[in-house]
Design an enzyme around this catalytic site. Structure first.
Site, PDB file in Angstrom:
ATOM      1  N   GLY A 133     -33.464   7.096  26.338  1.00  0.00           N
ATOM      2  CA  GLY A 133     -34.594   8.145  26.632  1.00  0.00           C
ATOM      3  C   GLY A 133     -35.336   7.684  28.102  1.00  0.00           C
ATOM      4  O   GLY A 133     -35.051   6.551  28.365  1.00  0.00           O
ATOM      5  N   GLY A 182     -38.594   9.047  28.748  1.00  0.00           N
ATOM      6  CA  GLY A 182     -39.905   9.445  28.776  1.00  0.00           C
ATOM      7  C   GLY A 182     -40.856   8.448  29.340  1.00  0.00           C
ATOM      8  O   GLY A 182     -40.225   7.598  30.148  1.00  0.00           O
ATOM      9  N   GLY A 229     -39.308   4.887  28.050  1.00  0.00           N
ATOM     10  CA  GLY A 229     -38.105   4.672  28.658  1.00  0.00           C
ATOM     11  C   GLY A 229     -38.013   4.341  29.824  1.00  0.00           C
ATOM     12  O   GLY A 229     -37.407   3.793  30.433  1.00  0.00           O
ATOM     13  N   HIS A 260     -51.875  18.996  14.653  1.00  0.00           N
ATOM     14  CA  HIS A 260     -52.775  19.457  15.546  1.00  0.00           C
ATOM     15  C   HIS A 260     -53.338  20.627  15.090  1.00  0.00           C
ATOM     16  O   HIS A 260     -52.600  21.680  14.992  1.00  0.00           O
ATOM     17  CB  HIS A 260     -52.056  19.458  16.907  1.00  0.00           C
ATOM     18  CG  HIS A 260     -53.275  19.182  18.053  1.00  0.00           C
ATOM     19  ND1 HIS A 260     -54.176  20.343  18.452  1.00  0.00           N
ATOM     20  CD2 HIS A 260     -53.408  18.168  18.859  1.00  0.00           C
ATOM     21  CE1 HIS A 260     -54.895  19.827  19.250  1.00  0.00           C
ATOM     22  NE2 HIS A 260     -54.527  18.514  19.643  1.00  0.00           N
ATOM     23  N   SER A 273     -55.241  22.409  24.157  1.00  0.00           N
ATOM     24  CA  SER A 273     -56.161  21.084  24.291  1.00  0.00           C
ATOM     25  C   SER A 273     -57.270  21.360  23.134  1.00  0.00           C
ATOM     26  O   SER A 273     -58.170  22.489  22.998  1.00  0.00           O
ATOM     27  CB  SER A 273     -57.034  20.973  25.552  1.00  0.00           C
ATOM     28  OG  SER A 273     -57.851  20.164  25.186  1.00  0.00           O
ATOM     29  N   ARG A 280     -58.994  15.854  13.657  1.00  0.00           N
ATOM     30  CA  ARG A 280     -57.705  16.845  13.602  1.00  0.00           C
ATOM     31  C   ARG A 280     -57.225  17.014  12.147  1.00  0.00           C
ATOM     32  O   ARG A 280     -56.956  18.328  11.844  1.00  0.00           O
ATOM     33  CB  ARG A 280     -56.502  16.185  14.425  1.00  0.00           C
ATOM     34  CG  ARG A 280     -56.818  16.092  15.917  1.00  0.00           C
ATOM     35  CD  ARG A 280     -55.789  15.541  16.740  1.00  0.00           C
ATOM     36  NE  ARG A 280     -55.977  15.367  18.080  1.00  0.00           N
ATOM     37  CZ  ARG A 280     -55.231  14.958  18.929  1.00  0.00           C
ATOM     38  NH1 ARG A 280     -54.089  14.436  18.716  1.00  0.00           N
ATOM     39  NH2 ARG A 280     -55.458  15.161  20.281  1.00  0.00           N
ATOM     40  N   HIS A 329     -47.356  17.707  15.583  1.00  0.00           N
ATOM     41  CA  HIS A 329     -47.348  17.380  17.070  1.00  0.00           C
ATOM     42  C   HIS A 329     -47.281  16.144  17.398  1.00  0.00           C
ATOM     43  O   HIS A 329     -46.481  15.750  18.420  1.00  0.00           O
ATOM     44  CB  HIS A 329     -49.084  17.489  17.002  1.00  0.00           C
ATOM     45  CG  HIS A 329     -49.448  17.048  18.638  1.00  0.00           C
ATOM     46  ND1 HIS A 329     -49.089  17.635  19.627  1.00  0.00           N
ATOM     47  CD2 HIS A 329     -50.441  16.196  19.025  1.00  0.00           C
ATOM     48  CE1 HIS A 329     -49.498  16.934  20.872  1.00  0.00           C
ATOM     49  NE2 HIS A 329     -50.368  16.130  20.400  1.00  0.00           N
ATOM     50  N   GLU A 380     -43.058   6.569  21.140  1.00  0.00           N
ATOM     51  CA  GLU A 380     -43.333   7.079  19.758  1.00  0.00           C
ATOM     52  C   GLU A 380     -42.009   6.918  18.727  1.00  0.00           C
ATOM     53  O   GLU A 380     -42.369   6.973  17.575  1.00  0.00           O
ATOM     54  CB  GLU A 380     -43.207   8.620  19.930  1.00  0.00           C
ATOM     55  CG  GLU A 380     -43.685   9.522  18.904  1.00  0.00           C
ATOM     56  CD  GLU A 380     -43.827  10.936  19.046  1.00  0.00           C
ATOM     57  OE1 GLU A 380     -43.843  11.445  20.293  1.00  0.00           O
ATOM     58  OE2 GLU A 380     -43.810  11.869  17.988  1.00  0.00           O
ATOM     59  N   ARG A 432     -52.992   8.951  14.900  1.00  0.00           N
ATOM     60  CA  ARG A 432     -53.369   8.654  16.430  1.00  0.00           C
ATOM     61  C   ARG A 432     -54.405   9.355  16.985  1.00  0.00           C
ATOM     62  O   ARG A 432     -54.586  10.426  17.045  1.00  0.00           O
ATOM     63  CB  ARG A 432     -52.107   8.715  17.310  1.00  0.00           C
ATOM     64  CG  ARG A 432     -51.908   8.446  18.758  1.00  0.00           C
ATOM     65  CD  ARG A 432     -50.752   8.967  19.558  1.00  0.00           C
ATOM     66  NE  ARG A 432     -50.472  10.570  19.255  1.00  0.00           N
ATOM     67  CZ  ARG A 432     -51.078  11.521  20.253  1.00  0.00           C
ATOM     68  NH1 ARG A 432     -52.182  10.598  20.761  1.00  0.00           N
ATOM     69  NH2 ARG A 432     -50.805  12.723  20.226  1.00  0.00           N
TER      70      ARG A 432
END
Lengths: 685, 247
Positions: free
Chosen positions: A69, A71, A74, A299, A317, A364, A439, A463, A473
């Site tokens: 990974g 991201g 990673g 979300h 958003s 949320r 999400h 994650e 979160r």
């Protein structure tokens, strides 16, 4: 502590017998983290870094680390370990490390810099994160996250990440996600993109320096675990080159999984098309515990599904809720009317009605659940998808009247444009439609303070692990955790392992390698050989519907038991009736998807079992049976203040072999002890 | 909507490739272009024909993984990414041709999938600021004028999709490279390596087989993020300065 100590459901759980819900799972020994040192919480990380063994710089290039990974978690780890001089092998399934889905994060990244002098501190970020996680996270890990947060901003600025700045040239901050301090750093609505490009550039620099070997369009399909008992260690991975189809073996001294979350088990989510659970699920099957898999974040402000063709959902958003008013018609008969023709007295501004204090700004999970409730009542708006309308209005008419169109455009213009592009409707003229979407997942592989899983030598970051967000979160905290793990935590903890690990004697023809490789080859061949009637996507879509219906925003014992049944049936059909065309020795996207969906079909069952066993509501996990009189989530700290770490067991008896699924999972509890923060029940009324 | 699609099929890098005509019906104008291809692929799968390979990942216009030449336009008729293009941009009964990016530096992998590894190698050659983890001073140590920060951000919005290369008659990668030069060159942190960066990146760009820039401007027109052509002027200026400095 909550005062409710009785079993809230009167359920069929039967702990005396040692098995639960008719053998759905069994309970094993407890687990605990043994890596966080003793002492005051603000000294633990310093002490751990000091006590963790060092690897001599001359020896580092002889030690190899695989990172799956690219991201934030990673990419940052690969760059940092490369800079330190280790031999790093970095893998991603995309065509470039820069595509990883961290790139899509919009809002920002939290850090306890207190640049605004508004009372922020490490302690406050720690407190907000534990509270936001509804008291289901591990204190030591969260404190460390808050502690290193400030370093992240320094590092990113040094790399050239163009954060938003004020006219004086200093960094701008905003308040985000309902906290009362301004600690969120941002780069317009593209913070994730800018942070990822920073990590990517640092990574590419190490590729040029020769410390990192980069493998793009390579997918990890198995982890190689060598040895038994105390000697058991992760020593490498099996990957498939997605272009040539070649199955490759890569051996190393340690393996890091930074492969992201599994929200795509719901088929429709805000995740990327390729986001998957395969790397972590394969590790789970080899002995890594999966922790709190049912903790999912949904979300509230996503663009609704427009039809059966929908392939993914797009987030907008949640800052939109600052000025938009959420409503649905009071009467079902009005649902297909032009919203502008519905009179004020016929509208139900349900969040303002139920939560007068917070109104449209409730957290949320509450906003999401109430949207589902009004749609389930038949008062949703927009196109009928499945059997009812899945959408609620988010109306800016009042805001435009009050602030003027120019001011609304200045604030939300890019979001309005995005909405218009996707839906073909003009949100300045007619109310937006929104609906919740999956999400982020808080659950993931269990790790200790060193981010090491229950398989020695296998580390998990970002994650993909479970460690920092508890049951929910906070906004702008995913980027913080990814980079904290990647830049600062893992590089310091993995060296302790690398300094002590005995050299590997493993070769390409060792039994552990041959066995892992054979498993991958057999699975690949099997997918192509079934030649059934249904496409991979059709199974994925059906699984997603089951998960959304029964393991989504609201879960109940009855629904979860039904879901488990449905998933087992679907999995059985998948291995009998899936159709994967083409061959294994070329780019074959159906084959890639088949492997991912096969793993989702197992994960989905474990998520339902986890949700079933947790007979309380907490954070993103809402059990219908556990709510207050007002319909709010009700925790049961006396029974459930623990991490549920699940151990995989293989299926028994004649069911062995490819596609045999899973046996009865074993629950290992990690007690959550709150030494530094007092547990409270939240209220937004 | 009913549409005729002429889609490039190529089984691998060595295959010659050809257009194959498909018809799709009952397409919703609310579908994205890629969802329309998903529908076609489901139909092909049901008929026992191999689905068409194409790249996409985030499907929200930010990862840069998707990219198709649609009736001669990179990412199609709108100024956006292919994944954010919707079928309402087309007319019922229309014939649409779908091709991969065509550039020597982007070899075709299969069907509509190309290899953009050249972009990674350009970044490797100098598209970064050397700042090892842990070595950073406090983020407020060096204020950055807002105008510079904003321009850096504008250039940093590049998603590396390759539309600029695909749209350019020279298959030049100058807009991509200019965006990175501008992003890092606007910031004080980017100054120490500024000369070396531009020389190294330009050399790599040419080595990869991208063409030169002749100020046509198709790149900027095709860019889904609207990166302006003046980043190329910035690149040229930085290159002249670096050469004067004897790099």
């Amino acid at each position: 502590m909550t005062d409710n100590t009785t079993n809230p459901t009167g359920s069929s759980a039967d702990s005396a017998a040692g098995s639960f819900y008719g053998g759905m799972y069994t309970e094993g020994t407890k687990v605990a983290d043994h890596k966080a040192p003793d002492g005051p919480i603000d000294k633990k990380w310093t002490r751990r870094k000091f006590e963790a063994a060092l690897v001599n710089p001359a020896n580092r290039r002889k030690m190899s680390v695989i990172i799956v990974g690219t991201g934030l978690a990673g990419g940052a780890a690969a760059a940092t370990l490369g800079e330190a001089g280790y031999h790093v092998k970095s893998f991603c399934f995309q065509d470039s490390p820069r595509r990883a889905h961290s790139i899509a994060a919009q809002g920002g990244i939290n850090a306890a810099k207190n640049y605004k002098e508004d009372g922020d501190s490490i302690q406050r970020l720690f407190y907000d994160t534990v509270k936001g996680g509804d008291y289901r996270s591990r204190e030591t890990n969260v404190y460390r996250l808050a502690e290193v947060s400030a370093n992240i901003i320094d590092q990113c600025v040094a790399q050239g990440v163009p954060f938003a700045r004020e006219y004086g040239g200093l960094l701008d901050n905003r308040s985000f996600g309902g906290v009362q301090v301004s600690r969120t750093f941002y780069a317009r609505g593209q913070t994730g993109q800018q942070l990822l490009i920073g990590a990517y550039q640092a990574l590419e620099r190490q590729v040029a320096a020769g410390t990192v070997e980069q493998f793009t369009r390579h997918e990890m399909l198995e982890v190689i675990v060598d040895g038994e008992g105390e000697e058991r260690r992760a020593r490498g991975i099996i990957v498939r080159d997605l272009v040539t189809g070649e199955i490759e073996t890569h051996l190393a001294d340690a393996v890091v999984l930074a492969s992201g979350g599994y929200g795509n088990v719901f088929f429709l989510s805000t995740n990327a098309m390729g986001s998957n659970v395969t790397a972590t699920w394969r590790a789970h099957r080899k002995g890594a515990y999966m922790a709190n898999p049912c903790y999912t974040q949904i979300h509230p402000t996503c663009i609704p599904v427009s039809g059966e063709h929908q392939s993914k959902l797009t987030l907008m958003s949640e800052s939109l809720r600052n000025d938009g008013r959420i409503w649905v018609p009071k009467n079902r008969e009005d649902c297909d009317k032009d919203p502008r023709q519905i009179k004020e007295e016929d509208r139900d501004y349900y969040l303002e009605r139920i939560y007068p204090a917070f109104g449209n700004l409730v957290p949320r999970d509450i906003a999401s659940r109430q949207a589902k409730n009004v749609c389930d009542e038949g008062r949703g708006v927009g196109p009928v998808v499945g059997d009812f309308r899945r959408g609620v209005y988010l109306d800016f008419a009042d805001a435009i009247k009050r602030l003027g169109r120019a001011a609304v455009e200045e604030k939300y213009g890019n979001l309005f444009d995005m909405y218009a592009r996707i839906t073909g409707e003009n949100p300045y003229e007619t109310p937006m439609r929104i609906y919740p979407a999956v999400h982020y997942v808080m659950g993931g592989l269990w790790v200790d303070y060193d981010l090491q899983s229950s398989i020695p030598g296998l580390f998990v970051t970002g994650e993909a692990n479970f460690s920092d967000h508890g049951a929910n979160r906070l906004g702008a905290s995913a980027l913080m955790q990814g980079l904290a793990d990647g830049y600062f935590v893992l590089p310091n903890t993995i060296r302790d392992y690398l300094a002590k690990v005995p050299p590997s004697t493993l070769k390409e023809d060792s039994p552990a390698v041959v066995e892992a490789r054979k498993a991958v080859e057999e699975r690949t061949e099997r997918f192509l050989a079934i030649n059934g009637e249904r496409s991979v996507d059709s199974f994925h879509r059906e699984l997603g519907n089951i998960m959304w219906e029964y393991c989504g925003m609201e879960r109940s014992e009855e629904g979860l038991l039904k879901a488990i049944d449905l998933i087992r049936g679907l999995r059985e059909e998948f291995w009998r009736n899936v159709r994967v065309l083409g061959s294994a020795d070329t780019l074959n996207q159906s084959l890639e998807k088949a492997g991912r969906v096969a793993d989702f079909l197992e994960l989905g069952e474990l998520m339902c079992i986890d949700a079933l066993h947790r007979r309380e509501s907490c954070g993103g996990h809402f059990r219908a049976e556990s709510q207050t009189e007002d319909g709010e989530a009700l925790r049961h700290d006396d029974e459930f203040a623990y991490v549920a770490a699940w151990e995989f067991t293989p299926p028994s008896g004649e069911q062995e072999g490819v596609g045999a699924g899973m046996g009865t999972p074993v629950l290992h509890k990690e007690d959550l002890v709150y030494e530094f923060i007092e547990l409270k029940q939240r209220s937004y009324k | 909507m009913n549409l005729t699609l002429k889609i490039w099929r190529q089984s691998g890098p060595q295959d010659k490739g050809q257009f194959v005509t498909y018809r799709v019906s009952d397409i919703s104008p609310d579908m994205s272009f890629l969802e329309m291809l998903d529908v076609l692929n489901e139909e092909l799968n049901a008929k026992g024909e191999e689905p068409i390979a194409f790249d996409s990942d985030c499907r929200e216009g930010i990862c840069g993984m998707c990219g198709l030449m649609i009736s001669g336009h990179a990412h199609g008729p709108e100024k956006t990414t292919t994944c954010q293009l919707h079928m309402r941009s087309f007319k019922d009964g229309e014939t649409i041709t779908v091709e991969p990016w065509r550039a020597e530096a982007f070899p075709i992998v299969r069907d509509l999938v190309v290899d953009r590894g050249a972009f990674d190698r350009i970044i490797q050659s100098g598209g970064f600021i050397s700042a090892n983890t842990g070595s950073a001073p406090d983020a407020h140590a060096a204020p950055v004028p807002k105008t510079a920060a904003d321009r850096a951000f504008m250039a940093a919005e590049c998603i590396g999709c390759g539309a600029c290369v695909a749209a350019c008659p020279n298959a030049s990668g100058m807009l991509f490279m200019g965006a990175k030069i501008t992003h890092l060159g606007e910031l004080p942190q980017g100054q120490p390596e500024r000369d070396a960066r531009v020389v190294s990146m330009v050399n790599q760009h040419d080595h990869e087989g991208f063409g030169g820039c002749t100020n046509i401007g198709e790149c900027s027109q095709a860019c889904p993020k609207g990166i302006p052509q003046d980043v190329i002027s910035q690149l040229n200026k930085d290159l002249r300065t670096a050469l004067k400095h004897g790099r």
